[in-house]
Design a protein around this motif. Structure first.
Motif, short mmCIF file in Angstrom:
data_model
loop_
_atom_site.label_atom_id
_atom_site.label_comp_id
_atom_site.label_asym_id
_atom_site.label_seq_id
_atom_site.Cartn_x
_atom_site.Cartn_y
_atom_site.Cartn_z
N PHE A 19 0.98 -1.07 -0.08
CA PHE A 19 -0.20 0.03 0.04
C PHE A 19 0.82 1.15 -0.30
O PHE A 19 1.91 1.34 0.70
CB PHE A 19 -1.12 0.09 1.21
N LYS A 20 0.69 2.25 -0.85
CA LYS A 20 1.45 3.46 -0.85
C LYS A 20 0.46 4.63 -0.98
O LYS A 20 -0.65 4.44 -1.65
CB LYS A 20 2.46 3.41 -2.21
N PRO A 21 0.75 5.69 -0.56
CA PRO A 21 -0.04 7.01 -1.09
C PRO A 21 -0.11 7.19 -2.62
O PRO A 21 0.91 6.91 -3.30
CB PRO A 21 0.74 8.18 -0.40
N ARG A 22 -1.32 7.59 -3.02
CA ARG A 22 -1.12 7.91 -4.35
C ARG A 22 -0.53 9.09 -4.76
O ARG A 22 -0.63 10.23 -4.07
CB ARG A 22 -2.82 8.11 -4.87
N GLY A 23 -0.03 9.34 -6.12
CA GLY A 23 0.48 10.24 -6.53
C GLY A 23 1.82 10.66 -6.07
O GLY A 23 2.85 11.63 -6.56
N ILE A 24 2.65 9.71 -5.57
CA ILE A 24 4.04 10.02 -4.92
C ILE A 24 4.93 8.74 -5.64
O ILE A 24 4.58 7.58 -5.18
CB ILE A 24 4.18 9.76 -3.56
N PRO A 25 5.82 8.84 -6.57
CA PRO A 25 6.72 7.82 -6.90
C PRO A 25 7.27 7.06 -5.64
O PRO A 25 7.72 7.42 -4.90
CB PRO A 25 7.71 8.61 -7.61
N MET A 26 7.49 5.57 -6.02
CA MET A 26 8.21 4.86 -5.08
C MET A 26 9.31 5.25 -4.84
O MET A 26 9.99 5.02 -3.59
CB MET A 26 8.04 3.36 -5.74
N THR A 27 9.92 5.84 -5.68
CA THR A 27 11.48 6.07 -5.37
C THR A 27 11.68 7.49 -4.32
O THR A 27 12.48 7.40 -3.66
CB THR A 27 12.16 6.81 -6.79
N GLU A 28 10.51 7.82 -4.06
CA GLU A 28 10.58 9.19 -3.04
C GLU A 28 9.92 8.78 -1.60
O GLU A 28 9.85 9.46 -0.87
CB GLU A 28 9.90 10.15 -3.62
N SER A 79 2.06 5.12 11.63
CA SER A 79 3.39 5.89 11.06
C SER A 79 3.10 5.90 9.38
O SER A 79 3.25 6.84 8.73
CB SER A 79 4.51 5.00 11.33
N SER A 80 2.75 4.79 8.75
CA SER A 80 2.47 5.08 7.37
C SER A 80 1.47 5.79 6.98
O SER A 80 1.54 6.63 6.15
CB SER A 80 2.34 3.65 6.68
N ILE A 81 0.31 5.91 7.64
CA ILE A 81 -0.80 6.75 7.18
C ILE A 81 -0.35 8.09 7.62
O ILE A 81 -0.69 9.06 6.67
CB ILE A 81 -1.97 6.19 8.04
N ILE A 82 0.05 8.48 8.94
CA ILE A 82 0.32 9.91 9.03
C ILE A 82 1.54 10.40 8.45
O ILE A 82 1.50 11.55 8.01
CB ILE A 82 0.32 9.83 10.66
N ASN A 83 2.52 9.79 8.31
CA ASN A 83 3.71 10.21 7.51
C ASN A 83 3.84 10.00 6.02
O ASN A 83 4.69 10.51 5.35
CB ASN A 83 5.05 9.55 8.22
N GLY A 84 2.84 9.34 5.42
CA GLY A 84 2.73 9.08 3.98
C GLY A 84 3.74 8.04 3.50
O GLY A 84 4.42 8.34 2.45
N TYR A 85 4.15 7.13 4.34
CA TYR A 85 5.07 5.90 4.01
C TYR A 85 4.14 5.03 3.06
O TYR A 85 3.04 4.67 3.37
CB TYR A 85 5.82 5.26 5.42
N ALA A 86 5.02 4.03 2.75
CA ALA A 86 4.60 2.92 1.84
C ALA A 86 4.57 1.85 2.74
O ALA A 86 5.50 1.60 3.72
CB ALA A 86 5.40 2.47 0.64
N LEU A 87 3.44 0.95 2.71
CA LEU A 87 3.45 -0.22 3.84
C LEU A 87 3.51 -1.44 3.11
O LEU A 87 2.65 -1.75 2.26
CB LEU A 87 2.01 -0.11 4.51
N LYS A 88 4.40 -2.18 3.33
CA LYS A 88 4.66 -3.60 2.47
C LYS A 88 4.62 -4.78 3.69
O LYS A 88 4.90 -4.61 4.87
CB LYS A 88 6.08 -3.68 2.32
#
Length: 91
Positions: A19-28, A79-88
């Motif tokens: 799961f990842k935030p929409r609109g942000i490239p994975m590299t960032e 942490s993933s939701i609040i800070n906009g991190y990807a969750l694996k």
């Protein structure tokens, strides 16, 4: 020297592993890894609404260990939701 990690009984697989935030490239993105036992604890506690004693028995671990795993899972998800991190989900 630390104690070896005890095997835990896991009984389900997620439909999606990432799961990842929409609109942000994975590299960032910073990646947070949710381990299989943490995923199972979240399922038992939040989805199945089981008491900790019953959920710990299903996973074949102590209630105290279950509580620590659940706390760690909640911290990683928040942490993933609040800070906009990807969750694996690592199973």
């Amino acid at each position: 020297m630390t104690r070896p990690k005890k095997c835990r009984k896991l009984c389900c697989q997620p439909n999606a592993y990432y799961f990842k935030p929409r609109g942000i490239p994975m590299t960032e993105l910073t990646e947070v890894i949710l381990e299989g036992d943490e995923f199972q604890a979240i399922k038992h506690s939040d989805l199945d609404k089981l008491p900790q004693e019953e959920a710990a028995a299903l996973m074949q671990i102590s209630r105290q260990t279950y509580g620590r795993i659940l706390q760690s899972a909640h911290q990683k998800i928040a942490s993933s939701i609040i800070n906009g991190y990807a969750l694996k989900i690592n199973i």
